[in-house]
Structures are given as structure tokens and as C-alpha cells.
Design a protein around this motif. Sequence first.
Motif, PDB file in Angstrom:
ATOM      1  N   ALA A 157       0.811  -1.213   0.000  1.00  0.00           N
ATOM      2  CA  ALA A 157       0.000   0.000   0.000  1.00  0.00           C
ATOM      3  C   ALA A 157       0.854   1.277   0.000  1.00  0.00           C
ATOM      4  O   ALA A 157       0.658   2.168  -0.811  1.00  0.00           O
ATOM      5  CB  ALA A 157      -0.928   0.001   1.215  1.00  0.00           C
ATOM      6  N   HIS A 158       1.823   1.313   0.869  1.00  0.00           N
ATOM      7  CA  HIS A 158       2.601   2.535   0.986  1.00  0.00           C
ATOM      8  C   HIS A 158       3.374   2.840  -0.301  1.00  0.00           C
ATOM      9  O   HIS A 158       3.309   3.936  -0.835  1.00  0.00           O
ATOM     10  CB  HIS A 158       3.563   2.422   2.166  1.00  0.00           C
ATOM     11  CG  HIS A 158       4.351   3.678   2.356  1.00  0.00           C
ATOM     12  ND1 HIS A 158       3.760   4.857   2.724  1.00  0.00           N
ATOM     13  CD2 HIS A 158       5.659   3.946   2.193  1.00  0.00           C
ATOM     14  CE1 HIS A 158       4.680   5.788   2.790  1.00  0.00           C
ATOM     15  NE2 HIS A 158       5.840   5.265   2.480  1.00  0.00           N
ATOM     16  N   GLU A 159       4.056   1.854  -0.799  1.00  0.00           N
ATOM     17  CA  GLU A 159       4.839   2.075  -2.026  1.00  0.00           C
ATOM     18  C   GLU A 159       3.946   2.484  -3.191  1.00  0.00           C
ATOM     19  O   GLU A 159       4.301   3.341  -3.982  1.00  0.00           O
ATOM     20  CB  GLU A 159       5.596   0.804  -2.394  1.00  0.00           C
ATOM     21  CG  GLU A 159       6.878   0.646  -1.567  1.00  0.00           C
ATOM     22  CD  GLU A 159       7.741  -0.472  -2.089  1.00  0.00           C
ATOM     23  OE1 GLU A 159       7.549  -0.846  -3.256  1.00  0.00           O
ATOM     24  OE2 GLU A 159       8.599  -0.962  -1.330  1.00  0.00           O
ATOM     25  N   HIS A 160       2.792   1.864  -3.243  1.00  0.00           N
ATOM     26  CA  HIS A 160       1.889   2.189  -4.326  1.00  0.00           C
ATOM     27  C   HIS A 160       1.450   3.652  -4.264  1.00  0.00           C
ATOM     28  O   HIS A 160       1.314   4.331  -5.272  1.00  0.00           O
ATOM     29  CB  HIS A 160       0.650   1.282  -4.278  1.00  0.00           C
ATOM     30  CG  HIS A 160      -0.357   1.605  -5.324  1.00  0.00           C
ATOM     31  ND1 HIS A 160      -1.432   2.411  -5.066  1.00  0.00           N
ATOM     32  CD2 HIS A 160      -0.425   1.280  -6.636  1.00  0.00           C
ATOM     33  CE1 HIS A 160      -2.136   2.547  -6.177  1.00  0.00           C
ATOM     34  NE2 HIS A 160      -1.547   1.873  -7.147  1.00  0.00           N
ATOM     35  N   SER A 161       1.265   4.132  -3.054  1.00  0.00           N
ATOM     36  CA  SER A 161       0.735   5.492  -2.892  1.00  0.00           C
ATOM     37  C   SER A 161       1.706   6.550  -3.410  1.00  0.00           C
ATOM     38  O   SER A 161       1.310   7.680  -3.656  1.00  0.00           O
ATOM     39  CB  SER A 161       0.407   5.759  -1.427  1.00  0.00           C
ATOM     40  OG  SER A 161       1.616   5.892  -0.687  1.00  0.00           O
ATOM     41  N   ILE A 162       2.957   6.212  -3.544  1.00  0.00           N
ATOM     42  CA  ILE A 162       3.860   7.246  -4.043  1.00  0.00           C
ATOM     43  C   ILE A 162       4.261   7.012  -5.500  1.00  0.00           C
ATOM     44  O   ILE A 162       5.143   7.670  -6.020  1.00  0.00           O
ATOM     45  CB  ILE A 162       5.123   7.386  -3.177  1.00  0.00           C
ATOM     46  CG1 ILE A 162       5.980   6.120  -3.279  1.00  0.00           C
ATOM     47  CG2 ILE A 162       4.775   7.737  -1.740  1.00  0.00           C
ATOM     48  CD1 ILE A 162       7.407   6.392  -2.881  1.00  0.00           C
ATOM     49  N   GLU A 163       3.605   6.062  -6.155  1.00  0.00           N
ATOM     50  CA  GLU A 163       3.917   5.822  -7.557  1.00  0.00           C
ATOM     51  C   GLU A 163       3.750   7.071  -8.410  1.00  0.00           C
ATOM     52  O   GLU A 163       4.584   7.416  -9.236  1.00  0.00           O
ATOM     53  CB  GLU A 163       2.998   4.724  -8.105  1.00  0.00           C
ATOM     54  CG  GLU A 163       3.732   3.404  -8.296  1.00  0.00           C
ATOM     55  CD  GLU A 163       2.810   2.327  -8.770  1.00  0.00           C
ATOM     56  OE1 GLU A 163       1.881   2.655  -9.530  1.00  0.00           O
ATOM     57  OE2 GLU A 163       2.999   1.162  -8.376  1.00  0.00           O
ATOM     58  N   ARG A 164       2.635   7.737  -8.141  1.00  0.00           N
ATOM     59  CA  ARG A 164       2.331   8.937  -8.911  1.00  0.00           C
ATOM     60  C   ARG A 164       3.389  10.014  -8.656  1.00  0.00           C
ATOM     61  O   ARG A 164       3.858  10.679  -9.581  1.00  0.00           O
ATOM     62  CB  ARG A 164       0.944   9.435  -8.479  1.00  0.00           C
ATOM     63  CG  ARG A 164       0.287  10.330  -9.500  1.00  0.00           C
ATOM     64  CD  ARG A 164      -1.160  10.571  -9.136  1.00  0.00           C
ATOM     65  NE  ARG A 164      -1.565  11.908  -9.483  1.00  0.00           N
ATOM     66  CZ  ARG A 164      -2.493  12.570  -8.819  1.00  0.00           C
ATOM     67  NH1 ARG A 164      -3.094  12.018  -7.777  1.00  0.00           N
ATOM     68  NH2 ARG A 164      -2.821  13.787  -9.190  1.00  0.00           N
ATOM     69  N   GLU A 165       3.772  10.154  -7.404  1.00  0.00           N
ATOM     70  CA  GLU A 165       4.806  11.131  -7.056  1.00  0.00           C
ATOM     71  C   GLU A 165       6.123  10.793  -7.742  1.00  0.00           C
ATOM     72  O   GLU A 165       6.810  11.660  -8.272  1.00  0.00           O
ATOM     73  CB  GLU A 165       5.015  11.147  -5.528  1.00  0.00           C
ATOM     74  CG  GLU A 165       3.920  11.838  -4.748  1.00  0.00           C
ATOM     75  CD  GLU A 165       2.719  10.932  -4.508  1.00  0.00           C
ATOM     76  OE1 GLU A 165       2.615   9.886  -5.190  1.00  0.00           O
ATOM     77  OE2 GLU A 165       1.894  11.273  -3.664  1.00  0.00           O
ATOM     78  N   LEU A 166       6.436   9.511  -7.750  1.00  0.00           N
ATOM     79  CA  LEU A 166       7.689   9.070  -8.343  1.00  0.00           C
ATOM     80  C   LEU A 166       7.719   9.369  -9.837  1.00  0.00           C
ATOM     81  O   LEU A 166       8.733   9.803 -10.386  1.00  0.00           O
ATOM     82  CB  LEU A 166       7.876   7.566  -8.100  1.00  0.00           C
ATOM     83  CG  LEU A 166       9.307   7.041  -8.258  1.00  0.00           C
ATOM     84  CD1 LEU A 166      10.257   7.835  -7.374  1.00  0.00           C
ATOM     85  CD2 LEU A 166       9.364   5.571  -7.922  1.00  0.00           C
ATOM     86  N   GLU A 167       6.600   9.156 -10.473  1.00  0.00           N
ATOM     87  CA  GLU A 167       6.508   9.441 -11.909  1.00  0.00           C
ATOM     88  C   GLU A 167       6.800  10.915 -12.160  1.00  0.00           C
ATOM     89  O   GLU A 167       7.564  11.280 -13.040  1.00  0.00           O
ATOM     90  CB  GLU A 167       5.098   9.092 -12.413  1.00  0.00           C
ATOM     91  CG  GLU A 167       4.924   9.325 -13.904  1.00  0.00           C
ATOM     92  CD  GLU A 167       3.504   9.743 -14.249  1.00  0.00           C
ATOM     93  OE1 GLU A 167       2.571   9.260 -13.601  1.00  0.00           O
ATOM     94  OE2 GLU A 167       3.357  10.587 -15.156  1.00  0.00           O
ATOM     95  N   CYS A 168       6.209  11.759 -11.323  1.00  0.00           N
ATOM     96  CA  CYS A 168       6.399  13.200 -11.463  1.00  0.00           C
ATOM     97  C   CYS A 168       7.872  13.566 -11.294  1.00  0.00           C
ATOM     98  O   CYS A 168       8.452  14.277 -12.099  1.00  0.00           O
ATOM     99  CB  CYS A 168       5.550  13.929 -10.414  1.00  0.00           C
ATOM    100  SG  CYS A 168       5.566  15.712 -10.563  1.00  0.00           S
TER     101      CYS A 168
END
Lengths: 233, 233
Positions: free
Chosen positions: A6-17
Motif C-alpha cells: 500500500a505505501h509504495e503504491h501510494s507514491i507511484e504517482r509522485e515518483l513518476e512526477c
Amino acid sequence: MEHGQAHEHSIERELECVSQVPIFQRLSADQMMSVAQVTRPIHAEKGGTVFSTGEVSQTLYIVNQGQVRLYHLAEDGREQVLRVLNPGDFIGEIALFTDEIHSSYAEATKTTELCTISRSALTALIKKLPPLSMALLGALADRLKVAERQATLLAIPDALPRLAGYLRELSGHTAGTVDLPMSKQDLAAYLGMTPESLSRKLRQLVTAGIIETIGRRQVKITDATKLGDVAPA
Amino acid sequence: MEHGQAHEHSIERELECVSQVPIFQRLSADQMMSVAQVTRPIHAEKGGTVFSTGEVSQTLYIVNQGQVRLYHLAEDGREQVLRVLNPGDFIGEIALFTDEIHSSYAEATKTTELCTISRSALTALIKKLPPLSMALLGALADRLKVAERQATLLAIPDALPRLAGYLRELSGHTAGTVDLPMSKQDLAAYLGMTPESLSRKLRQLVTAGIIETIGRRQVKITDATKLGDVAPA
DNA sequence: CGATCAATTGACACGGCTCAAGGGGTGTGG
DNA sequence: CCACACCCCTTGAGCCGTGTCAATTGATCG
């Protein structure tokens, strides 16, 4: 929000940015992760406001997708465009170091994705990641160079050499087709003239065989030498 | 070059320079020492050149004492002043991050002491001293703010509000006496007008009871409110 | 395909640049 | 300390360029 990851997934979008943005480009995967963890994504629809005059800002905005138009609003209602931000560009760096209220409006010209970093988070990052400071310093130095060039251009009293100088900068001193980064009325304000003058001066350059206008937002430099003659220094 | 303390003695001058400069102000004594060790002092007589157009620069120049005038030379011989550097100001930061040749001249207007740091030395320092990056970023952000303000001012088509806006910036939005940072003919070029226009517009402001001119290089703002009315935004 | 806004074009007036000449301050040398 | 000279600044008259106002054309989007 699935189990476990859950946690890692939540920052996927941030990481892409983060991974899209030039100033973070040279960081290692680990380092990007650190940045992504303090990043918060923002979405703006076409015509939407990212921030307005008078707001206090302690946030760095980085454009990921889309386009943002930064402008002043003069008392007579005229809009003075300061800058147009395309993907990879950022704004708010001034507010990061000097407490200050925004003196301009930021409006999305299309559907836009941004990521933001708070002042405290960024200062912490800088201390931790020296390469990041270098990247930021480099980006800021580039911005400064552009701003000083614009100031030099705007100090030219006559409209024709002013426009010519701008086109030359835009084309990188060589012939070829260039995209105008904004509408012609915005460009006119940016160059300190009226849309009418801009139109006339463009026509003058066309008649002189120096440029060709392609559609509404493209200009083809056909004679870079003559353009240099019209432009100053 | 005396016995024993020779080495330490040789960097006294450098240390003095470093300690004077705002961007190094917050460093500890140890850190300042590190900076001083890679600093090289330069002296320029009044009228002397610090650097010229066309030179490749990988050096940061920091003004310690005196004053340096940065200007372009237009093909018609007119000088366009970009900036006036007083003690604590620095120049060359752009060249530190993008390989580039100088596009301007730097001339000392009085007897001037500078200190210089090479690109390689500075990048090494930044990696070692995080507070230094913050100071540099802050200084660069300030410079950027000033440059963008100037660009906004210069985009104003009419000379009177342009001048009024400049004076207001200079005075910090309050009444009082301010020193002009350069001669009036230089100021005219800086503001994108002719010396004649500047003279007339200043007179106009005097007649309107908004300012008083004191000597050749001072202006007293007597009515900050009216000045704000004439100036834009 | 129509509506709306951007871009162009024209006529006119005003502001600022150009060219030219006359003070006033500043820094120099005697 | 004074006087001279130089340069900066000021002031004046005429003209060109650009802003203003208004109307038309053109392009883009629903």
C-alpha cells in the motif's frame, strides 16, 4: 491501497512526477525515492488557477504535464505575461528563500499535472543530497540568464529590433521553424508592445523576406543573417 | 613569506574578503577558512576592466570593496547597463553552470577589491558545505526576483510610470532619500529611455510635488502615495 | 456549421526620440 | 584655495513611431 504494498503504491504517482523533471534527472533511484516521499501532486484543469496574487507561498511547484501561464494583472486590466512554464519548468523558488507573497497569477492553459514540495522538505533534501543543490543552482542560473536577456531586450526602444532579438533568441541563432510559446497577444505584452504593433512588425519581417508565418503559433526563420542585422548587438 | 607562519599569512587577505561577503556570512570560522583557501583576490583601479566580452569564464567574482559596472556594448556604441555591483554582490554564477562566454563588460567605477573562486573549487565547496548551497540559492533567487521586476517594469510602454515604478522599488515603497546607483545617462539606458526623456520625466515628478532632486545622484521621495498612483500595479 | 475570440488592417493623435544648444556641477591643476 | 575645463545634465523644437480606437477577416471549438 491494496494490502502490503500500500505505501509504495501510494507514491507511484509522485515518483513518476519526480522522474520526469530535469532537475531530478541525475539523481539515483534511491535519491529519487527520497524526493518522491516529500512530493505532493496537484492537478489543474484548463483555465484553472494554481495560485493567485496575495497568497503566501512556501512551496515549489514543478510542472509535470501540461502548461502554466504566469502573469501579472495591471490595474488597467492588462495582463503582463512573465513566463510560460512547460513540463520540467518550476516556479516558487523565490518564495523558498525569502518570505514573500505571490505577486502574480498562475493559470493552467491546458490540463496540467504538477508536483509540489514544501519549503521545509526541500531544505532538508538539499542538505541530504548535494547533487540536488547543483541541479537547482544550475536551473536557477539558467532562469536568471533568460530573465536578464529579456530585460536587455525590453530596454530596446524600437519595436522591430526588439521583436527580431526575441525571435533570434527563440530560434537559437539559426534558421528553421520555431514554435511561439504563447498566443500573440500574450507575446505582445511579454515584449512590451500592443498586439497591433506585433502584428505589423511581423508583417514587416515577412515582407522583408526574413521570416514566414506558419499557422498561428509558428514562425519560420528563412534568413537568419538578415534577422541578425535587424536585431541588436 | 616570513618563516613558519608564511602559509597562514598568505591567506589573510583572502579571509578578509570572504568574511565581508553576505553569502559566506553564516559560515563557521572553520568553513570560512575552507572557502578562503580556494579564493584568489583581484584588484582593479578605477576605470579598469575586470573582464570583457568574449572571454570564457569559469569564475565567480565577488565584490569586496568598491563598485563594478556591468554593461553591454550595442553596435551603435550605446552602452546598456545591466547591473551595478556593490560590495557583497557577485557575478559569474551563470558561467559556473553553463559553459559560456561573457556577453558583457565589467568595469570598475572606483578602486575595487574582488575575490574570485574557480568553478571546480566552488562545486567542491558546495558538496562539502550545505549551508553554502542554501546561501547561494537564496542569493540567486533574490537576483532572479530583481531581474523579473525589471523586466516587468521595462514592459511598461510609457516612460513616466516606468520611472515611477523604478523609484518606488528603489525606495522600498516608503518616503525618504535614495541614492541613484548610477549616473542618469546610465539610468536612462537601464530604463529603456533616452537621457532627455529621463530628465523631463524627473522634472515632471518634481513639478507634481512627488519628489525632489538633491544634487546629482540623490532623489528624495516626498509623497510615496502619489508616486504609487503614477506607478503601475 | 455557426459562434466566439484571436489576429489583422486602417486612420489618427500623442508621446518619445533625434538633433542641437545652453547651464551647472565636479574634479582637476595651478 | 581658487580657477578653469570638461562632462553631465538640462532645455527646446520638429518629426517619426507606436498606442489608441474601430472595423474586418480569419481560425478554432463546440
